[in-house]
Design an enzyme around this catalytic site. Structure first.
Site, PDB file in Angstrom:
ATOM      1  N   GLY A 115      39.372  52.039  32.394  1.00  0.00           N
ATOM      2  CA  GLY A 115      38.969  51.129  33.460  1.00  0.00           C
ATOM      3  C   GLY A 115      37.461  51.134  33.654  1.00  0.00           C
ATOM      4  O   GLY A 115      36.840  50.083  33.822  1.00  0.00           O
ATOM      5  N   TYR A 158      37.222  51.302  42.846  1.00  0.00           N
ATOM      6  CA  TYR A 158      36.155  50.327  43.048  1.00  0.00           C
ATOM      7  C   TYR A 158      35.068  50.861  43.983  1.00  0.00           C
ATOM      8  O   TYR A 158      33.879  50.613  43.762  1.00  0.00           O
ATOM      9  CB  TYR A 158      36.718  49.003  43.556  1.00  0.00           C
ATOM     10  N   ILE A 210      42.033  43.256  35.967  1.00  0.00           N
ATOM     11  CA  ILE A 210      41.702  44.431  35.172  1.00  0.00           C
ATOM     12  C   ILE A 210      42.885  45.381  35.339  1.00  0.00           C
ATOM     13  O   ILE A 210      43.145  45.868  36.436  1.00  0.00           O
ATOM     14  CB  ILE A 210      40.349  45.077  35.571  1.00  0.00           C
TER      15      ILE A 210
END
Length: 171
Positions: free
Chosen positions: A108, A142, A96
């Site tokens: 994102g 993340y 990604i």
């Protein structure tokens, strides 16, 4: 700004190859040798290689367009296409990458939502990915999305063996 995410096919290989080269250079060229970068880029982001990856059963590519311009891409793997053996209810986000000019514009996050939708559509309950141990921005991103580390593995960039943290998120 309008973000449009499309499922890519072999005709999109040149776009993905260019996005791959540019985003990888922007992200990692300052911290790796020019030789290792060139080796990795030439092996992984040439059009025939990308076409082969797109044709792989259980792999999917998505391109994010921002106001009509390619801004990012994502590669997802399930079942045997995953780069490491995982449970049968897992979807791997293998790549990604967002162009530097579009970072901070929530592209994102939009791609990650698409990955979750793909997992849910396929009845999968877990996302996982690898992130370079020194990529602090990605690790924060993340973690913000609810991913946590469950393991690590070696990622070879050119001739340099590096450590990737493996992160997961249950849906």
């Amino acid at each position: 700004m309008e973000i449009n995410i499309t499922h890519a096919d072999k005709n999109d290989a040149p776009i993905i190859a260019e996005l791959g080269k540019q985003t990888f250079m922007e992200t990692f060229s300052d911290t790796n040798s020019a030789e290792d970068m060139e080796k990795y880029l030439s092996e992984n982001f040439n059009i025939p290689h990308i076409e082969s990856e797109i044709s792989t059963k259980d792999s999917s590519f998505f391109i994010a367009y921002c106001d009509g311009a390619p801004a990012a891409y994502m590669k997802l793997n399930v079942r045997d296409a995953q780069t490491e053996k995982q449970s049968s209810d897992s979807l791997e986000i293998q790549r990604i990458y967002v162009l530097k000019a579009y970072k901070g514009k929530h592209i994102g996050s939009a791609l990650m939502r698409r990955a979750e939708e793909e997992a849910q559509t396929q009845g999968l309950g877990r996302l996982w990915l690898g992130v370079w141990e020194h990529n602090e921005d990605a690790k924060k991103f993340y973690a913000h999305l609810g991913f946590s580390q469950f393991s690590a593995h070696t990622f070879v960039l050119g001739t340099d063996a590096q450590t990737d943290f493996l992160l997961q998120k249950y849906l």
